[in-house]
Design a protein around this motif. Structure first.
Motif, mmCIF file in Angstrom:
data_model
loop_
_atom_site.group_PDB
_atom_site.id
_atom_site.type_symbol
_atom_site.label_atom_id
_atom_site.label_comp_id
_atom_site.label_asym_id
_atom_site.label_seq_id
_atom_site.Cartn_x
_atom_site.Cartn_y
_atom_site.Cartn_z
ATOM 1 N N GLY A 89 0.809 -1.204 0.000
ATOM 2 C CA GLY A 89 0.000 0.000 0.000
ATOM 3 C C GLY A 89 0.846 1.259 0.000
ATOM 4 N N GLU A 90 0.188 2.401 0.146
ATOM 5 C CA GLU A 90 0.900 3.677 0.118
ATOM 6 C C GLU A 90 1.946 3.769 1.222
ATOM 7 O OE1 GLU A 90 -1.548 7.325 -1.438
ATOM 8 O OE2 GLU A 90 -2.795 6.211 -0.025
ATOM 9 N N ARG A 91 1.627 3.198 2.383
ATOM 10 C CA ARG A 91 2.549 3.290 3.505
ATOM 11 C C ARG A 91 2.968 1.919 4.030
ATOM 12 N NH1 ARG A 91 1.701 6.572 9.278
ATOM 13 N NH2 ARG A 91 3.599 5.726 10.265
ATOM 14 N N PHE A 92 2.061 0.974 4.053
ATOM 15 C CA PHE A 92 2.340 -0.312 4.680
ATOM 16 C C PHE A 92 2.367 -1.440 3.651
ATOM 17 C CE2 PHE A 92 0.677 2.236 8.159
ATOM 18 C CZ PHE A 92 1.607 1.982 9.162
ATOM 19 N N LYS A 93 3.237 -2.408 3.933
ATOM 20 C CA LYS A 93 3.290 -3.622 3.132
ATOM 21 C C LYS A 93 3.033 -4.815 4.047
ATOM 22 C CE LYS A 93 6.519 -4.313 0.096
ATOM 23 N NZ LYS A 93 7.923 -4.463 -0.334
ATOM 24 N N TYR A 94 2.180 -5.718 3.562
ATOM 25 C CA TYR A 94 1.844 -6.926 4.301
ATOM 26 C C TYR A 94 2.167 -8.140 3.446
ATOM 27 C CZ TYR A 94 -1.044 -10.720 6.167
ATOM 28 O OH TYR A 94 -1.486 -11.927 6.648
ATOM 29 N N ALA A 95 2.743 -9.167 4.057
ATOM 30 C CA ALA A 95 3.002 -10.434 3.370
ATOM 31 C C ALA A 95 2.737 -11.571 4.333
ATOM 32 C CB ALA A 95 4.438 -10.490 2.867
ATOM 33 N N ARG A 96 2.178 -12.641 3.817
ATOM 34 C CA ARG A 96 2.029 -13.850 4.622
ATOM 35 C C ARG A 96 2.577 -15.041 3.839
ATOM 36 N NH1 ARG A 96 -4.362 -13.345 4.673
ATOM 37 N NH2 ARG A 96 -4.886 -14.095 2.584
ATOM 38 N N TYR A 97 3.359 -15.829 4.544
ATOM 39 C CA TYR A 97 3.950 -17.043 4.000
ATOM 40 C C TYR A 97 3.025 -18.173 4.418
ATOM 41 C CZ TYR A 97 7.852 -13.842 3.394
ATOM 42 O OH TYR A 97 8.645 -12.781 3.017
ATOM 43 N N PHE A 98 2.062 -18.458 3.553
ATOM 44 C CA PHE A 98 0.878 -19.216 3.959
ATOM 45 C C PHE A 98 1.123 -20.716 4.078
ATOM 46 C CE2 PHE A 98 0.713 -18.298 -0.611
ATOM 47 C CZ PHE A 98 0.601 -19.565 -1.161
ATOM 48 N N GLU A 99 2.273 -21.193 3.631
ATOM 49 C CA GLU A 99 2.571 -22.613 3.802
ATOM 50 C C GLU A 99 3.393 -22.903 5.052
ATOM 51 O OE1 GLU A 99 2.196 -24.671 -0.560
ATOM 52 O OE2 GLU A 99 4.212 -24.110 0.095
ATOM 53 N N GLN A 100 3.808 -21.853 5.746
ATOM 54 C CA GLN A 100 4.539 -22.072 6.995
ATOM 55 C C GLN A 100 3.550 -22.456 8.101
ATOM 56 O OE1 GLN A 100 7.944 -22.026 6.821
ATOM 57 N NE2 GLN A 100 7.443 -21.685 4.655
ATOM 58 N N ASP A 101 4.036 -23.220 9.062
ATOM 59 C CA ASP A 101 3.194 -23.655 10.174
ATOM 60 C C ASP A 101 3.875 -23.286 11.494
ATOM 61 O OD1 ASP A 101 1.272 -24.822 11.736
ATOM 62 O OD2 ASP A 101 1.910 -26.881 11.333
ATOM 63 N N PRO A 102 3.342 -22.247 12.178
ATOM 64 C CA PRO A 102 2.161 -21.461 11.801
ATOM 65 C C PRO A 102 2.484 -20.472 10.674
ATOM 66 C CG PRO A 102 3.168 -20.530 13.755
ATOM 67 C CD PRO A 102 3.939 -21.795 13.458
ATOM 68 N N ILE A 103 1.428 -19.919 10.072
ATOM 69 C CA ILE A 103 1.607 -18.918 9.026
ATOM 70 C C ILE A 103 2.487 -17.790 9.559
ATOM 71 C CG2 ILE A 103 0.432 -17.156 7.648
ATOM 72 C CD1 ILE A 103 -1.931 -19.066 7.427
#
Length: 515
Positions: free
Chosen positions: A452-466
């Protein structure tokens, strides 16, 4: 013809191979004339990986009336409303790897395009790997929608049929591709896309009929010049795709540069890249450390100081080699009187780590991996502007079609850059976008998220836990502090999760293993 290369299309008969010497590598002294062609270093960032440059050189309204009879003969221009299109792709060249952004780099031709055209400050790819990104160039779609990367079935026919080369060809353009393609288009796919198709693959040093060696970058430029000289009538759309500056992974020296650039950067002092200290690397989660392909290739290229300096200078020299090749092609357009009606689009396919974060590669959602330069040069328009709106690799296909006066298919998820090129700032232009990496590879963690304009979000969805990341890239441009576990940012984290879900579902839903 070399193994791995293809030539398609009887419409173009190439003249016997002429081995052109490299064009003189002219450099402007920064002490005597500032940065090359009036570029400044106002936005220097230590980001050397991905360069996406788009130079739209709308070379007037002249088309070819007749082909030249011999090499070097100029074409006679006739009036035609449709511009020629030249799309130049580089590989593993990140946004700051040209002189007008980082004056250490010697790239006078890229700098000239930037100074006389429009350079986009915030250009990105939606997937930082060549296969998926190049499929996005073709289709104007994100990876989750076109469903192509390494290890997947070929790009589907329905997407081939609605790609920019196919649509341009049906509209009367002569379409050509020279160099790295990077997409499995299936049986008959390249024939459906291009009148002329010449694949150029590693190794970089190519043996010539006379026994000499010629660098693949120079050879691709030779072939592009042959293609331009062979055009007889009607508009053309040529994609010129350089392998460089991508390393030759199977070669111990990795970065195989043209001999003509060997003397460049010899006296350059190279400071250590940011975030290259062991303390930063040691704090990463385990799945991002020794088993990561980024770390494995760091050992190939940067694990000693001598190796780091040598490899980084090799990367720089490969970029300068591409720049010299682009200059030769631009000069040929002028010689052939095509420079007033040829739109030049130059873009890289992903970013690159040169030791930052303890990495060598791309694949992650971080800025150095996804941010690319984009330049649009149109001699009919005033140049020198630097728009700040986010633009993406999925915008290329709609832009090329729009410039050719062709309706953009509803399947394309990108937008034409035409309003931004005209100096407008549409109120509905994107402020955030989806980023993902779905290659099924044990050493490259899959991820999805939003920038986004200010924030970046990422999730590594195959990791346990995510595993989740949240960065304030305005306050922390190098993305050093993960805010995902900070309760102060809980509401922002929740919002970014929701945005990711919405875009993921819009583009195709949760990840499913191909096949």
């Amino acid at each position: 013809m070399e193994e791995g290369e293809e030539v398609l299309g009887p419409a173009v008969r190439f003249a016997p191979r002429i081995l052109y010497p490299p064009a003189p590598f002219l450099l402007q002294s920064k002490e005597e004339g500032g940065f090359p062609y009036g570029c400044t270093a106002a936005t220097i960032c230590y980001c050397h990986n991905l360069i996406v440059m788009i130079g739209f050189q709308t070379v007037g309204s002249a088309l070819l009336a007749s082909a030249m009879a011999t090499a070097g003969t100029a074409h006679s221009p006739v009036q035609n409303a449709k511009p020629n299109l030249l799309f130049i792709i580089t590989d593993d060249q990140r946004f700051d790897m040209m002189g007008c952004v980082n004056p250490v780099l010697l790239t006078p031709n890229m700098d000239r395009l930037a100074a006389q055209g429009v350079r986009f400050e915030n250009a990105f790819v939606t997937t930082p790997i060549c296969a998926a990104s190049r499929a996005s160039f073709l289709t104007g779609m994100v990876e989750r929608s076109h469903q192509y990367t390494f290890g997947t079935p070929p790009l589907a026919d329905k997407f081939i049929e609605q790609s920019y080369p196919a649509l341009l060809r049906r509209a009367g353009y002569h379409t050509g591709h020279i160099g790295k393609f990077g997409v499995n288009a299936g049986p008959g796919g390249t024939e459906a896309l291009f009148d002329t198709f010449i694949r150029g693959v590693a190794p970089y040093m190519k043996k010539q009929p006379d026994g000499s060696l010629r660098h693949l970058t120079d050879q691709n430029a030779d072939r592009a010049i042959d293609y331009l000289r062979a055009q007889k009538d009607g508009p053309f759309a040529l994609t010129l795709s350089f392998n460089a500056p991508h390393a030759d992974d199977g070669n111990e020296d990795q970065f195989i540069f043209p001999p003509s650039t060997a003397e460049l950067y010899k006296e350059l002092d190279l400071p250590k890249p940011p975030l290259s200290d062991s303390a930063f690397y040691d704090a990463l989660p385990e799945f991002m450390k020794d088993s990561s392909l980024n770390r494995i290739r760091w050992h190939w290229r940067f694990d000693t100081e001598e190796k780091r300096v040598r490899m980084t200078k090799g990367h720089y020299r490969m970029i300068s080699g591409v720049d010299a090749a682009i200059g030769r092609v631009m000069d040929e357009l002028k010689t052939l009187n095509l420079d007033d009606n040829t739109v030049i689009v130059m873009m890289g396919d992903n970013g690159y780590f040169l030791g930052e974060r303890g990495y060598a590669g791309k694949w992650t959602p971080h800025e150095l991996s996804i941010r690319v330069p984009l330049i649009v040069f149109d001699p009919r328009a005033n140049g020198g502007s630097v728009p700040t709106e986010p633009v993406l690799n999925i915008d290329i296909a709609p832009t090329l079609l729009d410039m050719a006066g062709i309706e953009v298919p509803s399947t394309m998820q990108g937008r034409s850059l035409a309003p931004l090129l005209a100096g407008h700032s549409p109120a509905d232009w994107r402020t955030e976008f989806f980023v993902e990496h779905l290659f099924d590879h044990g050493s490259i963690p899959k991820h999805e998220g939003m920038r986004g304009e200010r924030f970046k979000y990422a999730r590594y969805f195959e990791q346990d836990p995510i595993y989740e990341e949240l960065y304030d890239h305005r306050a922390d441009p190098m993305e050093t502090e993960n805010l995902a576990l900070d309760p102060v940012f809980g509401a922002i984290l929740k919002r970014m999760r929701k945005l990711t879900d919405v875009h993921r579902d819009q583009y195709g839903g949760p990840y499913r293993k191909p096949g």
